[in-house]
Design a protein around this motif. Structure first.
Motif, short mmCIF file in Angstrom:
data_model
loop_
_atom_site.label_atom_id
_atom_site.label_comp_id
_atom_site.label_asym_id
_atom_site.label_seq_id
_atom_site.Cartn_x
_atom_site.Cartn_y
_atom_site.Cartn_z
N ASN A 123 -87.72 11.84 -46.90
CA ASN A 123 -86.48 12.51 -46.49
C ASN A 123 -85.75 13.03 -47.72
OD1 ASN A 123 -86.47 11.60 -43.54
ND2 ASN A 123 -86.53 9.65 -44.61
N SER A 124 -85.18 14.22 -47.60
CA SER A 124 -84.47 14.82 -48.72
C SER A 124 -82.96 14.80 -48.49
CB SER A 124 -84.92 16.27 -48.93
OG SER A 124 -84.12 16.91 -49.91
N ILE A 125 -82.21 14.49 -49.54
CA ILE A 125 -80.75 14.49 -49.47
C ILE A 125 -80.21 15.88 -49.21
CG2 ILE A 125 -80.33 14.86 -51.93
CD1 ILE A 125 -78.49 12.26 -49.80
N THR A 126 -81.01 16.93 -49.52
CA THR A 126 -80.59 18.31 -49.30
C THR A 126 -80.77 18.74 -47.84
OG1 THR A 126 -82.77 19.21 -49.88
CG2 THR A 126 -81.19 18.92 -51.67
N ASP A 127 -81.38 17.90 -47.04
CA ASP A 127 -81.64 18.19 -45.63
C ASP A 127 -80.63 17.43 -44.78
OD1 ASP A 127 -82.65 18.67 -43.10
OD2 ASP A 127 -84.38 17.34 -43.34
N GLY A 128 -79.62 18.14 -44.27
CA GLY A 128 -78.59 17.48 -43.48
C GLY A 128 -79.05 17.06 -42.11
N ALA A 129 -80.22 17.51 -41.68
CA ALA A 129 -80.72 17.17 -40.35
C ALA A 129 -81.55 15.89 -40.35
CB ALA A 129 -81.54 18.33 -39.78
N CYS A 130 -81.66 15.23 -41.50
CA CYS A 130 -82.34 13.93 -41.55
C CYS A 130 -81.35 12.93 -42.16
CB CYS A 130 -83.63 14.00 -42.37
SG CYS A 130 -83.36 14.04 -44.16
N ILE A 131 -81.76 11.67 -42.21
CA ILE A 131 -80.91 10.64 -42.81
C ILE A 131 -81.69 10.05 -43.98
CG2 ILE A 131 -79.64 8.50 -42.43
CD1 ILE A 131 -79.40 9.27 -39.49
N ALA A 132 -81.41 10.57 -45.16
CA ALA A 132 -82.19 10.23 -46.35
C ALA A 132 -81.69 8.94 -47.00
CB ALA A 132 -82.13 11.38 -47.36
N GLY A 133 -82.63 8.17 -47.55
CA GLY A 133 -82.29 7.00 -48.35
C GLY A 133 -81.85 5.79 -47.57
N ILE A 134 -81.96 5.82 -46.24
CA ILE A 134 -81.55 4.69 -45.40
C ILE A 134 -82.81 4.10 -44.76
CG2 ILE A 134 -80.19 3.96 -43.42
CD1 ILE A 134 -78.47 4.88 -45.72
N ASP A 135 -82.99 2.79 -44.92
CA ASP A 135 -84.13 2.12 -44.30
C ASP A 135 -84.07 2.38 -42.79
OD1 ASP A 135 -85.89 0.20 -43.09
OD2 ASP A 135 -85.74 -1.05 -44.88
N PRO A 136 -85.14 2.91 -42.19
CA PRO A 136 -85.11 3.20 -40.75
C PRO A 136 -84.87 1.95 -39.90
CG PRO A 136 -87.33 3.44 -41.64
CD PRO A 136 -86.42 3.32 -42.81
N CYS A 137 -85.17 0.78 -40.44
CA CYS A 137 -84.98 -0.47 -39.69
C CYS A 137 -83.65 -1.14 -40.04
CB CYS A 137 -86.13 -1.42 -39.95
SG CYS A 137 -87.75 -0.79 -39.43
N ILE A 138 -82.72 -0.42 -40.62
CA ILE A 138 -81.45 -0.99 -41.07
C ILE A 138 -80.74 -1.71 -39.93
CG2 ILE A 138 -80.12 1.12 -40.60
CD1 ILE A 138 -78.49 0.50 -43.14
N GLY A 139 -80.17 -2.84 -40.24
CA GLY A 139 -79.43 -3.61 -39.25
C GLY A 139 -80.29 -4.57 -38.44
N GLY A 140 -81.61 -4.54 -38.66
CA GLY A 140 -82.51 -5.42 -37.91
C GLY A 140 -82.97 -6.59 -38.74
N PRO A 141 -83.91 -7.38 -38.22
CA PRO A 141 -84.45 -8.53 -38.97
C PRO A 141 -85.29 -8.03 -40.15
CG PRO A 141 -85.64 -8.23 -36.91
CD PRO A 141 -84.48 -7.29 -36.86
N GLN A 142 -85.69 -8.96 -41.00
CA GLN A 142 -86.47 -8.59 -42.18
C GLN A 142 -87.73 -7.84 -41.76
OE1 GLN A 142 -87.44 -11.88 -44.71
NE2 GLN A 142 -88.47 -10.62 -46.25
N ARG A 143 -87.94 -6.71 -42.43
CA ARG A 143 -89.06 -5.84 -42.08
C ARG A 143 -90.36 -6.34 -42.68
NH1 ARG A 143 -90.34 -2.32 -45.37
NH2 ARG A 143 -88.24 -1.97 -46.18
N ARG A 144 -91.43 -6.31 -41.85
CA ARG A 144 -92.76 -6.68 -42.30
C ARG A 144 -93.59 -5.45 -42.65
NH1 ARG A 144 -97.46 -9.08 -38.38
NH2 ARG A 144 -99.01 -9.64 -39.96
N ALA A 145 -93.32 -4.34 -41.99
CA ALA A 145 -94.07 -3.11 -42.21
C ALA A 145 -94.00 -2.71 -43.69
CB ALA A 145 -93.51 -1.99 -41.34
N ASP A 146 -95.10 -2.21 -44.21
CA ASP A 146 -95.20 -1.81 -45.62
C ASP A 146 -94.64 -0.40 -45.77
OD1 ASP A 146 -95.83 -1.48 -48.26
OD2 ASP A 146 -97.99 -1.24 -47.93
N LEU A 147 -93.34 -0.30 -45.96
CA LEU A 147 -92.63 0.98 -46.00
C LEU A 147 -92.49 1.48 -47.43
CD1 LEU A 147 -90.81 3.18 -44.58
CD2 LEU A 147 -88.87 1.68 -45.12
N PHE A 148 -92.91 2.72 -47.67
CA PHE A 148 -92.57 3.41 -48.91
C PHE A 148 -91.70 4.60 -48.53
CE2 PHE A 148 -93.60 6.77 -52.14
CZ PHE A 148 -92.80 6.23 -53.14
#
Length: 375
Positions: free
Chosen positions: A286-311
């Motif tokens: 995701n790019s910070i220059t793209d206002g139609a996405c949410i860049a730099g925020i973990d997609p699982c934010i607010g949930g339990p500890q993530r197991r998925a191997d996210l880069f």
């Protein structure tokens, strides 16, 4: 036989354009990539892939790879939810904005980039305020020329017409429809046509696990990344929590936290938590220059500890573009949202054509990108 065989499932965003548009875009970008990389990439004819999808073959002659690219078709569903009536669009937009404003968890939303917040509210504010602004600017000369009654009427009509033209130019109506649709997705039940299609897609992807592929990629763009959540949850459940190592999820220009941050989105939040608990590789760009996405925020934010191997990373277009190209692309915010699918002046290890057509597995492409950017 090719040395490397890849299967790709591509899920587009909330876009009424279908497989023809996306195949043409891929073909154009493959030619540009091939010219820069010195490789010959052949894109085959589009074929029907029942019940709802289309597919085409991709072959990198020099890298000796073969790709079966499946476009998961839901553009007919998008058109069914594409609000056409102007008054209906305005009324449903107001309701959707009210729901998001009062129901989102602002402790999460305050972490979103400012550009996202502006892009989210800008279409609605513009649709309401632009007619008033342009009407007031035109009122004085038109009243002087036509008198009070006719002048005010002409100013109102002209203000609305100019405002509609401006909002259309900035793709504001598309964004309003995007907001309305995602307000629906935040409810406790997916619309039946959306739910049925996502179940079909999950079954289609899972069937490929029994086939002979060196790599399987599920690639989603924009709103498609939100709809990847129920698909992924179903895949993870069907595979007892662990997906095949040759499978990866790739989310481009994603806005998953838009729904994940809704306090009333209990169904989606439960599905997202299930996805985060799955064992699989996940590339999120995701790019910070793209206002139609949410860049730099973990997609699982607010949930339990993530197991998925996210880069999670920025595409760093500024590094792979000449300055003039980069500035020109930044000026067109709508097209910026599709730049994840395009190639640039210099080749990134995570260039979309590179990861979809080349012989390097995604894990190696991620490692090369990290080394190239000291991540």
């Amino acid at each position: 036989m090719p040395a490397f065989k890849r299967k790709i499932f591509y899920l587009s965003g909330f876009d009424p354009r279908g497989a023809r548009f996306y195949q043409q875009l891929y073909t154009e970008q493959a030619a540009l990539f091939g010219a820069t990389a010195g490789r010959r990439i052949e894109v085959g004819e589009r074929r029907r892939e029942p019940p709802h999808s289309a597919a085409w073959k991709i072959r990198d002659v020099d890298a000796d790879t073969e790709v079966d690219y499946v476009f998961l078709g839901w553009d007919d569903v998008v058109r069914a939810h594409w609000v056409k009536n102007p008054l209906g669009l305005l009324g449903r937009s107001i309701k959707a904005y009210a729901n998001f404003t009062r129901l989102v968890d602002w402790s999460i939303v305050h972490k979103f980039p400012w550009g996202v917040k502006i892009a989210f509210y800008y279409p609605g504010i513009s649709t309401i305020l632009f007619p008033i602004l342009f009407g007031l600017l035109l009122a004085v000369p038109l009243v002087a020329a036509l008198g009070w009654a006719w002048g005010l009427l002409a100013a109102a009509v002209a203000g609305i017409a100019i405002a509609l033209w401006v909002v259309k130019r900035i793709q504001g109506f598309w964004l309003l429809r995007f907001i309305i649709f995602n307000d629906i997705l935040a409810s406790e039940r997916l619309p039946a046509d959306v739910d049925d299609r996502m179940v079909t897609f999950a079954e289609t992807i899972r069937a490929s696990f029994a086939e002979d592929w060196d790599e399987i990629l599920f690639v989603t763009h924009s709103n498609g990344s939100i709809l990847a959540v129920p698909i992924m949850a179903r895949l993870i459940e069907g595979c007892d929590g662990t997906l095949p190592d040759r499978f990866s999820l790739v989310t481009l220009g994603s806005s998953i936290p838009l729904i994940g941050a809704r306090r009333d989105s209990h169904r989606f939040r439960a599905l997202l938590d299930r996805v985060g608990a799955g064992d699989f590789r996940w590339l999120d760009i995701n790019s910070i220059t793209d206002g139609a996405c949410i860049a730099g925020i973990d997609p699982c934010i607010g949930g339990p500890q993530r197991r998925a191997d996210l880069f999670q990373t920025s595409p760093r277009w500024f590094k792979y573009c000449d300055p003039a190209t980069y500035q020109a692309r930044r000026r067109n915010k709508y097209e910026t949202h599709f730049d994840y699918l395009r190639t640039f002046d210099r080749l990134s290890p995570l260039d979309y054509i590179a990861i979809s057509s080349g012989a390097r597995p995604l894990a190696e492409s991620i490692a090369a990108f990290k080394a190239d950017n000291d991540v």
